[in-house]
Design an enzyme around this catalytic site. Structure first.
Site, PDB file in Angstrom:
ATOM      1  CD  GLU A   1     -47.740   3.920 -13.147  1.00 55.13           C
ATOM      2  OE1 GLU A   1     -48.719   3.572 -12.458  1.00 55.13           O
ATOM      3  OE2 GLU A   1     -47.650   5.030 -13.701  1.00 55.13           O
TER       4      GLU A   1
ATOM      5  NE  ARG B   1     -50.525   4.243 -16.159  1.00 54.72           N
ATOM      6  CZ  ARG B   1     -51.666   4.392 -16.851  1.00 54.72           C
ATOM      7  NH1 ARG B   1     -51.858   3.740 -17.988  1.00 54.72           N
ATOM      8  NH2 ARG B   1     -52.591   5.227 -16.445  1.00 54.72           N
TER       9      ARG B   1
ATOM     10  CB  SER C   1     -49.093   6.683  -9.728  1.00 53.08           C
ATOM     11  OG  SER C   1     -50.195   7.531  -9.519  1.00 53.08           O
TER      12      SER C   1
HETATM   13  C1  FAD Z   1     -46.201  14.607 -11.397  1.00 49.47           C
HETATM   14  C2  FAD Z   1     -46.239  13.374 -12.267  1.00 49.47           C
HETATM   15  C3  FAD Z   1     -47.448  12.926 -12.769  1.00 49.47           C
HETATM   16  C4  FAD Z   1     -47.510  11.783 -13.567  1.00 49.47           C
HETATM   17  N1  FAD Z   1     -48.718  11.377 -14.058  1.00 49.47           N
HETATM   18  C5  FAD Z   1     -48.781  10.284 -14.843  1.00 49.47           C
HETATM   19  C6  FAD Z   1     -50.043   9.848 -15.377  1.00 49.47           C
HETATM   20  O1  FAD Z   1     -51.077  10.430 -15.165  1.00 49.47           O
HETATM   21  N2  FAD Z   1     -50.041   8.735 -16.138  1.00 49.47           N
HETATM   22  C7  FAD Z   1     -48.902   8.041 -16.418  1.00 49.47           C
HETATM   23  O2  FAD Z   1     -48.979   7.037 -17.140  1.00 49.47           O
HETATM   24  N3  FAD Z   1     -47.714   8.441 -15.952  1.00 49.47           N
HETATM   25  C8  FAD Z   1     -47.625   9.530 -15.166  1.00 49.47           C
HETATM   26  N4  FAD Z   1     -46.408   9.931 -14.680  1.00 49.47           N
HETATM   27  C9  FAD Z   1     -45.204   9.117 -14.950  1.00 49.47           C
HETATM   28  C10 FAD Z   1     -44.400   9.511 -16.214  1.00 49.47           C
HETATM   29  O3  FAD Z   1     -44.602  10.875 -16.544  1.00 49.47           O
HETATM   30  C11 FAD Z   1     -44.779   8.623 -17.411  1.00 49.47           C
HETATM   31  O4  FAD Z   1     -44.548   7.259 -17.158  1.00 49.47           O
HETATM   32  C12 FAD Z   1     -44.005   9.032 -18.677  1.00 49.47           C
HETATM   33  O5  FAD Z   1     -44.495   8.295 -19.759  1.00 49.47           O
HETATM   34  C13 FAD Z   1     -42.500   8.804 -18.566  1.00 49.47           C
HETATM   35  O6  FAD Z   1     -41.880   9.451 -19.656  1.00 49.47           O
HETATM   36  P1  FAD Z   1     -40.375   9.926 -19.597  1.00 49.47           P
HETATM   37  O7  FAD Z   1     -40.009  10.469 -20.918  1.00 49.47           O
HETATM   38  O8  FAD Z   1     -40.168  10.831 -18.443  1.00 49.47           O
HETATM   39  O9  FAD Z   1     -39.679   8.525 -19.342  1.00 49.47           O
HETATM   40  P2  FAD Z   1     -38.397   8.241 -18.439  1.00 49.47           P
HETATM   41  O10 FAD Z   1     -38.757   8.415 -17.003  1.00 49.47           O
HETATM   42  O11 FAD Z   1     -37.239   8.991 -18.954  1.00 49.47           O
HETATM   43  O12 FAD Z   1     -38.206   6.681 -18.709  1.00 49.47           O
HETATM   44  C14 FAD Z   1     -39.178   5.762 -18.216  1.00 49.47           C
HETATM   45  C15 FAD Z   1     -38.864   4.392 -18.827  1.00 49.47           C
HETATM   46  O13 FAD Z   1     -39.076   4.447 -20.224  1.00 49.47           O
HETATM   47  C16 FAD Z   1     -37.865   4.084 -20.908  1.00 49.47           C
HETATM   48  N5  FAD Z   1     -37.750   4.921 -22.098  1.00 49.47           N
HETATM   49  C17 FAD Z   1     -37.719   6.273 -22.162  1.00 49.47           C
HETATM   50  N6  FAD Z   1     -37.628   6.664 -23.447  1.00 49.47           N
HETATM   51  C18 FAD Z   1     -37.576   5.523 -24.189  1.00 49.47           C
HETATM   52  C19 FAD Z   1     -37.487   5.269 -25.594  1.00 49.47           C
HETATM   53  N7  FAD Z   1     -37.412   6.260 -26.494  1.00 49.47           N
HETATM   54  N8  FAD Z   1     -37.478   3.990 -26.003  1.00 49.47           N
HETATM   55  C20 FAD Z   1     -37.560   2.972 -25.113  1.00 49.47           C
HETATM   56  N9  FAD Z   1     -37.654   3.144 -23.777  1.00 49.47           N
HETATM   57  C21 FAD Z   1     -37.663   4.417 -23.334  1.00 49.47           C
HETATM   58  C22 FAD Z   1     -36.750   4.355 -19.908  1.00 49.47           C
HETATM   59  O14 FAD Z   1     -35.591   3.594 -20.198  1.00 49.47           O
HETATM   60  C23 FAD Z   1     -37.414   3.945 -18.612  1.00 49.47           C
HETATM   61  O15 FAD Z   1     -37.395   2.548 -18.480  1.00 49.47           O
HETATM   62  C24 FAD Z   1     -46.329  11.079 -13.881  1.00 49.47           C
HETATM   63  C25 FAD Z   1     -45.082  11.547 -13.395  1.00 49.47           C
HETATM   64  C26 FAD Z   1     -45.046  12.688 -12.601  1.00 49.47           C
HETATM   65  C27 FAD Z   1     -43.715  13.190 -12.117  1.00 49.47           C
END
Ligand code: FAD
Length: 298
Positions: free
Chosen positions: A290, A172, A220
């Protein structure tokens, strides 16, 4: 924040004071001063090029790992979801995927093309961009295990391609050049003929039994400490159900914090700090959040 004059091409398309509660899965948090939804990678690069370098940028995918404090973000939010949406097969085992593509779509498409292992992407409710930034993973799978190279955009609006070897990847955690963001990536999978079409649904069903899916959360909150589980430590510390304002530690999965409808970002952040302090004082383990926490307090 005093705003710079934007070029006419962009001034009508940039939104002001946009509530980030509408763009995060916690449904909490303050406004972004500027909010831009690009049409494609070229449009995004042009926008970044004309934005004064002093304006902080926050790229957002689906906001599923993001807490914006109640005072909001003093800068420009860039929304990749809905814009950077290309997903194409470029060889027998390799895909080109843009940053705004939802991870679940990658999982479904890989299943159709008999490529894997990509099922883990189905459980991540974010975009590829967020998954690249976080090294998102589940069920033993991890985003960066599949990355060949990435397309990035820097603060001057210049695009380049970087190999996976240019990044330090951990659990992560991803460290690479500062002030660069992901436009997309080439992902490598293996041929997996005979994949079970119900496999993804079965994994998601299993997740529903152990996680509060459907409630407002960011998944998480803490990374698992080495050799341990954050959820186990929070549970045995007796913190399940603990509530601050409109947020509480989930009864179903102790590493989830739920917004029951009216939580402020401060409620959520205070709960994160309380859990961290309690676990540290009881078990001498420092839990590393995280989730990404940005912006100004109210
Ligand atoms: C119900 C639930 C279950 C989940 N299960 C998991 C799991 O099993 N495993 C896991 O790893 N995560 C999990 N997550 C967390 C999340 O879905 C992941 O971390 C996911 O990768 C975040 O993607 P996002 O597009 O929503 O990022 P965002 O929340 O929009 O952004 C997260 C971070 O990434 C940065 N970011 C976003 N896009 C870019 C880009 N193009 N370039 C550079 N930086 C960028 C943002 O600035 C921020 O710092 C879960 C979340 C929820 C709500």
């Amino acid at each position: 924040m005093s705003l710079p004059p934007l070029s006419p091409e962009f001034s009508s398309r940039v939104l002001h004071d946009v509530s980030m509660a509408k763009h995060t899965s916690w449904h909490a948090g303050g406004p972004a001063d500027l909010f831009f939804a690009p049409r494609n990678a070229g449009d995004l690069a042009a926008f970044v090029r004309q934005l004064p370098a002093a304006i902080p940028l926050l790229w957002v995918g689906l906001g599923s790992n993001l807490l914006v404090r109640d005072g909001g973000f003093r800068g420009a939010v860039i929304q990749t979801h809905g814009a950077l949406g290309v997903l194409e097969r470029i060889s027998a085992t390799r895909l080109h995927v843009e940053a705004g593509v939802p991870c679940a779509r990658i999982a479904r498409q890989c299943l159709k093309w008999s490529l894997g292992p990509a099922e883990f992407f189905a459980g991540i409710p974010g975009t590829l961009g967020g998954a690249l930034a976080m090294n998102a993973g589940a069920w033993g799978g991890e985003t960066w295990k599949h990355v060949v190279d990435v397309d990035v955009l820097d603060r001057r609006g210049t695009r380049r391609t970087r190999t996976a070897a240019e990044y330090t990847i951990g659990y992560r955690s991803v460290t690479g050049p500062a002030e660069e963001w992901f436009l997309g990536a080439r992902l490598e999978f293996e041929r997996k003929p005979g994949l079970n079409p119900d496999g993804i649904r079965e994994l998601l069903d299993r997740r529903k039994q152990t996680q509060p899916i459907g409630e407002w959360s960011c998944g998480s909150v803490f990374a698992n400490p080495p050799g341990n589980h954050a959820a186990r430590l929070i549970d045995i510390a007796g913190l399940k159900g603990l509530r601050i304002g409109g947020a509480s530690v989930s009864q179903k999965h102790a590493n989830f914090i739920i917004n029951h409808g009216a939580a402020t970002a401060a409620d959520i952040e205070n709960l994160i700090l309380h859990v961290q302090r309690t676990v540290e004082s009881m078990y001498h383990v420092v839990l590393r959040p995280e989730v990404c926490i940005v912006g100004e307090p109210a």
